[in-house]
Design a protein around this motif. Structure first.
Motif, PDB file in Angstrom:
ATOM      1  N   TYR A  85     -88.415 -10.295  42.594  1.00 12.69           N
ATOM      2  CA  TYR A  85     -88.424  -8.858  42.360  1.00 12.69           C
ATOM      3  C   TYR A  85     -89.821  -8.347  42.084  1.00 12.69           C
ATOM      4  O   TYR A  85     -90.132  -7.180  42.272  1.00 12.69           O
ATOM      5  N   PHE A 114     -91.296  -8.856  39.038  1.00  9.90           N
ATOM      6  CA  PHE A 114     -91.447  -8.573  37.616  1.00  9.90           C
ATOM      7  C   PHE A 114     -92.187  -9.717  36.959  1.00  9.90           C
ATOM      8  O   PHE A 114     -91.636 -10.492  36.182  1.00  9.90           O
ATOM      9  N   GLU A 164     -94.913 -10.668  34.526  1.00  6.68           N
ATOM     10  CA  GLU A 164     -95.692 -10.132  33.420  1.00  6.68           C
ATOM     11  C   GLU A 164     -96.047 -11.270  32.518  1.00  6.68           C
ATOM     12  O   GLU A 164     -95.191 -12.113  32.278  1.00  6.68           O
ATOM     13  N   ILE A 193     -96.599  -2.790  41.204  1.00  7.82           N
ATOM     14  CA  ILE A 193     -95.314  -2.336  41.745  1.00  7.82           C
ATOM     15  C   ILE A 193     -95.414  -0.853  42.038  1.00  7.82           C
ATOM     16  O   ILE A 193     -95.754  -0.067  41.171  1.00  7.82           O
ATOM     17  N   SER A 194     -95.128  -0.475  43.258  1.00  2.24           N
ATOM     18  CA  SER A 194     -95.236   0.940  43.597  1.00  2.24           C
ATOM     19  C   SER A 194     -93.929   1.631  43.264  1.00  2.24           C
ATOM     20  O   SER A 194     -92.897   0.995  43.092  1.00  2.24           O
ATOM     21  N   SER A 195     -94.000   2.943  43.177  1.00  2.00           N
ATOM     22  CA  SER A 195     -92.804   3.668  42.747  1.00  2.00           C
ATOM     23  C   SER A 195     -91.740   3.679  43.825  1.00  2.00           C
ATOM     24  O   SER A 195     -90.602   4.019  43.567  1.00  2.00           O
ATOM     25  N   TRP A 209     -90.782   0.969  45.280  1.00  3.81           N
ATOM     26  CA  TRP A 209     -90.278  -0.382  45.320  1.00  3.81           C
ATOM     27  C   TRP A 209     -88.759  -0.411  45.214  1.00  3.81           C
ATOM     28  O   TRP A 209     -88.080  -1.124  45.930  1.00  3.81           O
ATOM     29  N   TRP A 210     -88.249   0.402  44.316  1.00  2.00           N
ATOM     30  CA  TRP A 210     -86.817   0.410  44.034  1.00  2.00           C
ATOM     31  C   TRP A 210     -86.014   0.805  45.271  1.00  2.00           C
ATOM     32  O   TRP A 210     -84.829   0.522  45.360  1.00  2.00           O
ATOM     33  N   TYR A 260     -82.925  -4.442  41.350  1.00  2.00           N
ATOM     34  CA  TYR A 260     -82.689  -5.584  40.465  1.00  2.00           C
ATOM     35  C   TYR A 260     -81.556  -5.244  39.494  1.00  2.00           C
ATOM     36  O   TYR A 260     -81.544  -4.180  38.892  1.00  2.00           O
ATOM     37  N   ASN A 302     -77.066  -4.103  27.474  1.00  2.00           N
ATOM     38  CA  ASN A 302     -78.019  -3.407  26.616  1.00  2.00           C
ATOM     39  C   ASN A 302     -79.162  -2.769  27.370  1.00  2.00           C
ATOM     40  O   ASN A 302     -80.195  -2.509  26.793  1.00  2.00           O
ATOM     41  N   VAL A 303     -78.979  -2.576  28.690  1.00  2.46           N
ATOM     42  CA  VAL A 303     -80.139  -2.098  29.431  1.00  2.46           C
ATOM     43  C   VAL A 303     -80.235  -0.589  29.476  1.00  2.46           C
ATOM     44  O   VAL A 303     -81.198  -0.050  30.017  1.00  2.46           O
ATOM     45  N   LEU A 304     -79.237   0.108  28.940  1.00  6.29           N
ATOM     46  CA  LEU A 304     -79.301   1.559  28.990  1.00  6.29           C
ATOM     47  C   LEU A 304     -79.757   2.103  27.649  1.00  6.29           C
ATOM     48  O   LEU A 304     -79.349   1.609  26.601  1.00  6.29           O
ATOM     49  N   ASN A 305     -80.579   3.120  27.697  1.00  5.79           N
ATOM     50  CA  ASN A 305     -81.166   3.698  26.493  1.00  5.79           C
ATOM     51  C   ASN A 305     -80.084   4.269  25.579  1.00  5.79           C
ATOM     52  O   ASN A 305     -79.374   5.198  25.959  1.00  5.79           O
ATOM     53  N   SER A 337     -88.938   9.413  39.027  1.00  5.13           N
ATOM     54  CA  SER A 337     -89.926   8.359  39.215  1.00  5.13           C
ATOM     55  C   SER A 337     -90.053   7.881  40.641  1.00  5.13           C
ATOM     56  O   SER A 337     -90.928   7.088  40.929  1.00  5.13           O
TER      57      SER A 337
END
Lengths: 338, 282, 321
Positions: free
Chosen positions: C54, C56, C58, C86-88, C90-91, C96, C103-106, C121
């Protein structure tokens, strides 16, 4: 869903009542624990020592009046009862030093100054401290971050009195930039004009600065730690993964979530912030509750001190309650509970 | 807890510890002082610092070098007394509350929170006014009874999380009694909190000593950081230009507070395991 | 031309001075229009591998060796993608679905804000109203009522949250969707729903989905090709039917054997031993300490992936015979 919110509010209010009840009772009991000659005897002693002859009946009458005034009539339970009766009617008794001005009147005269100072500095230092803490927490490897941290943290351990005194000495005596006391120059009557407003700002600047410097450190540090934990949360990682813009992540994800514990923190700190304001007022002769307390000390006016203390307890507890009631508005997990 | 490592790696700890040691050594000079701290007018009045009188003299004819040493000694002991006693109370309350849970917990925490919302300064002012002539160190003890609630909650939450962990279940199933579990198993986890909050509490207590003394509410004959400032103010030191009388306790106090603070934050970071795994924050 | 070519990729976690060799010299390719499974125990490096795919990457994760070539419809990308570049858009090419979608949602924002952020974005020439319409259609397609947009994450069930994440991942019709353990934290019934959903998406858009799972049953029922990973290496890779009919690597055999089968009354076998420490892995073939068939050479030399039958590759010294 609303039921959990109602539960929360009711619980908090009950807590508030119990807290105020217990703390006020403690304040009630404290002076009565002293085995010193009570204030009544002291006052009578003072009168008698003036050398004139006083009719014993008059002394008895004086004693009884004084006892009622000081709230010391009857046994301790009667006193407790009378105390609460008066308290709930908003009567905290008369000041001894400014007899017969009621304590409540004195308090309400000084209150606006204290609230102004406390309120403005708290809001400013909370907002700025959190914002800076958020930035530093997100960008840890910056040289600027470390410098900012060191500077802000440097002031944290210094007691209010000392910082206020240092600022007074530096900017009022050594470099006479700011006035050294009061809320406005003597001789000016308060009014709603622009020039008076400027006077107030000039006089309030140093006290506000002391409180601001001392206040910002705590919020900054707390926020920084919170942010360093939040950054590792799954939802922040996912936001990064979906290429959501950094600004949006900073504001909507990191700050917004870190704010919640900081709001709770604000509720817990109100007591300390209040004490700090009082001290700073004393140093700068600022006519708020702090100065009132100081005068009370100098004149042994312990009714006034009791009144100020009880009032402060009430104010702090109310402030905490208020913040706790606002909290659900910020945390959807409570207002939209499951 | 590896102090040597911490000393080497963390600059803050190093500086803080060194300054504290210097101050403590300085205050211990008072044990060998040729001068009785309560005596006055034995030295020329209001002399600026010189070779004879390193810190100068004050309006009461006292040698500020020895007086400052006494002052710091008394203030530090004051802080130590309050911090120790309030640690013990906080530990007791937090442990009992956390371990027992239920009604005991609720009641203790309501009492706890009542104390947190008390504006301590005002209460101490009231106490000092009501009980006149309060012995200096007794005040420290009384203060301890107001300094525990914050940290009691800390201990309590630590105990709460320990209770849920495997080591508690293992201990209970192997037949350990409650007191044994608390002392043998929990306490090692609580010691870091004990120490870091100890210093924090000292800072708080010293701050209150200075404030109360400056307001004239403590035993003013006893030399302490706060009473020194009090007397300097009483004698108009600022206006009369006797700057050293104020500057020395103020600078000394700032050094003391800052060094204590440096030590406590480096200890705190050292303790936080997440930070340690990353190799430290600095 | 394959959609994805993984060429000699090694990705390590570097902490102070220790290196965790999470992905070690991995080679394989993924085609268009297929569902590709990556199977293995926890800690075998599959999550790291898909993170690398993907892009990611880091710190403390570093791409030590090799490269990944992406042959998208309108562009070929062969330089390493890390979180820095990563360019915008990319998605819109590769999305992914992370592990632990719970727990991935704010927690303090409504779902609709999340989708609005996605819109902001990504460089789409779409007005927000049109985007919203597309979004509502898409949600309904995935079995979600548009009302959920008004909710906060904690008000949704685990399955619903997973669908939201899948919706986000498939919204822009990417050519490649990477799903890391999409069903692990869900109830069994919901698991099936989610997997069927992914199947539907793949059928409709004819894109490629890479599914990472430790559950061989998922591989058997949903993937067309499977790669088995152990301790950072691909040990076997083949078409699904072939793999289950004729598993060649001892580890694959053990994985398949550990599945309960209907009507099978034998004792279930757990795989003996535990995965190795990737900071100092065993010498030679990393599986040799747990392998029931290990030989002398297994301790000395690491075997390479060799094609044994058409499309069926294995890395095992047993195949040398």
């Amino acid at each position: 869903m609303k039921k959990s919110l109602v539960d929360y509010v009711v619980r908090r209010i009950i807590q508030f009542v119990i807290l105020v009840f217990i703390s006020t009772s403690i304040i009630f009991i404290l002076p009565r624990l002293s085995t010193d000659t009570g204030p009544v005897e002291q006052a009578i002693g003072r009168v008698m020592s003036q050398g004139q002859y006083i009719d014993p009946q008059a002394v008895e009458q004086l004693r009884e009046n004084l006892e009622i005034t000081y709230g010391l009539k009857g046994n301790i339970f009667q006193q407790y009862f009378t105390f609460w009766g008066n308290f709930l009617r908003g009567d905290l008794g008369p000041s001894f030093a400014y007899f017969p001005t009621p304590v409540t009147e004195l308090i309400f005269n000084s209150l606006p100054w204290t609230i102004g100072l406390l309120g403005i500095t708290t809001i400013l230092s909370w907002i700025l401290g959190n914002w800076l803490g958020g930035i530093v927490g997100t960008n840890r490897n910056n040289k600027w971050s470390r410098t900012v941290e060191v500077i802000i943290n440097g002031f944290r351990p210094i007691p209010h009195y000392i910082l206020a005194l240092v600022l007074l000495i530096l900017f009022s005596h050594i470099f006479p930039v700011f006035p050294s006391g009061g809320a406005y120059s003597p001789g000016i009557t308060p009014n709603f004009s622009w020039s008076f407003f400027l006077e107030v700002i000039k006089h309030a600047f140093l006290p506000a600065l002391s409180l601001f410097i001392l206040g910002i450190g705590g919020w900054f540090q707390g926020m920084r730690t919170l942010v360093s934990h939040i950054i590792q949360e799954d939802y922040v990682t996912y936001a990064k993964l979906t290429s959501i813009k950094k600004n949006e992540i900073f504001r909507g994800y990191i700050l917004r979530n870190a704010m919640l514990p900081q709001v709770t923190g604000l509720a817990l700190q109100i007591g300390m912030l209040f004490s700090g304001t009082l001290i700073v007022e004393i140093v700068f002769n600022y006519p708020g509750m702090g100065l009132l307390a100081y005068e009370a000390i100098l004149r042994s006016d312990y009714n006034l001190i009791m009144g100020v203390t009880i009032f402060s307890i009430l104010a702090v507890a109310l402030g905490t309650l208020f913040i706790d009631l606002i909290y659900p508005l910020l945390d959807p997990r409570i207002s939209y509970g499951e | 807890m590896n102090f040597k490592d911490l000393f080497k790696k963390d600059l803050r700890f190093k500086i803080g510890l060194i300054i504290i040691v210097v101050i403590v050594v300085f205050s211990s000079f008072s044990f060998f002082s040729p001068i009785d701290p309560f005596s006055t007018y034995y030295a020329p009045v209001n002399r600026a610092p010189s070779l004879n009188y390193i810190f100068g003299t004050n309006s009461k004819g006292q040698d500020l070098f020895w007086m400052t040493s006494f002052a710091f000694r008394n203030s530090i002991i004051f802080g130590l007394i309050t911090a120790s006693i309030s640690r013990i109370i906080a530990l007791l309350v937090g442990t009992v509350s956390g371990y027992k849970g239920g009604k005991t917990d609720s009641i203790l925490m309501i009492i706890n929170d009542s104390f947190i919302t008390l504006p301590v300064l005002l209460v101490m002012i009231l106490v000092a006014m009501v009980f006149r002539r309060l012995p200096f160190f007794l005040l420290a003890v009384i203060l301890a009874f107001f300094g525990w609630p914050w940290d009691a909650r800390l201990f309590r939450s630590q105990i709460l999380s320990l209770k849920e962990r495997k080591l508690t279940y293992t201990a209970r199933f192997s037949g350990m009694k409650t007191l044994e579990i608390i002392f043998k198993i929990y306490f090692p986890h609580l010691t870091p909190i004990f120490f870091s909050t100890f210093i924090n509490n000292m800072i708080w207590s010293l701050g209150l000593e200075v404030t109360l003394s400056v307001l004239g509410l403590t035993s003013l004959q006893i030399p302490s950081i706060g009473t020194t400032i009090y007397w300097a103010n009483q004698h108009q030191a600022l206006i009369l230009g006797i700057w050293w009388w104020l500057a020395i306790p103020i600078i000394g106090a700032i050094l003391l507070f800052t060094s204590l603070y440096l030590v406590t934050i480096s200890l705190n970071e050292y303790i936080d395991p997440r930070v340690r795994a990353q190799g430290g924050i600095s | 031309m394959s959609l994805l070519e993984i060429d000699g990729v090694s990705a390590y976690y570097i902490h102070n001075s220790s290196e965790t060799k999470a992905v070690d010299e991995v080679n394989f390719s993924v085609e268009n229009n297929e569902i590709f499974g990556i199977a293995g125990e926890s800690g075998c490096g599959k999550s790291t591998l898909v993170k690398a795919i993907y892009g990611f990457i880091e710190p403390p994760l570093y791409l030590k060796k090799g490269k990944i070539i992406y042959n998208f419809k309108d562009s070929k990308i062969s330089s390493p993608i890390t979180s820095k570049n990563i360019s915008s858009s990319w998605w819109e090419k590769i999305s992914y679905i992370p592990q632990g979608s719970m727990n991935v949602l704010n927690p303090v924002r409504r779902i609709k804000k999340f989708f609005r952020n996605l819109w902001k974005s990504h460089s789409l020439d779409l007005s927000y109203e049109k985007y919203n319409d597309l979004l509502i259609n898409h949600l309904q397609y995935l079995g979600l009522s548009p009302h959920i947009l008004e909710y906060y994450p904690h008000q949704l069930s685990g399955g619903m949250k997973q669908r939201v994440v899948i919706a986000a991942a498939s919204l822009f019709h990417p050519e490649l969707i990477v799903a890391d353990e999409p069903t692990s934290a869900l109830d069994v019934g919901v698991q099936l729903d989610v997997l069927n959903l992914l199947l539907r998406i793949q059928n409709e858009y004819k894109n490629t989905i890479i599914i990472v799972a430790h559950d061989m049953a998922v591989m058997a029922n949903f993937c067309s090709k499977v790669a088995v990973m152990y301790a950072g290496n691909i040990v076997e890779i083949s078409e699904t039917k072939e793999l289950f009919k004729n598993p060649l690597h001892p580890y694959t055999k053990l994985l398949i054997d550990s599945l309960p089968k209907i009507g099978d009354k034998r004792e279930l076998k757990a795989i003996p031993g535990s995965p190795p420490d990737l900071t100092s892995p065993p010498s030679g073939c990393k599986f040799h300490p747990r392998c029931p068939f290990s030989m002398e050479i297994c301790e000395k030399e690491s075997p390479f992936l060799k094609e044994i039958a058409s499309g069926h590759k294995v890395a095992c010294h047993l195949m040398e015979r």
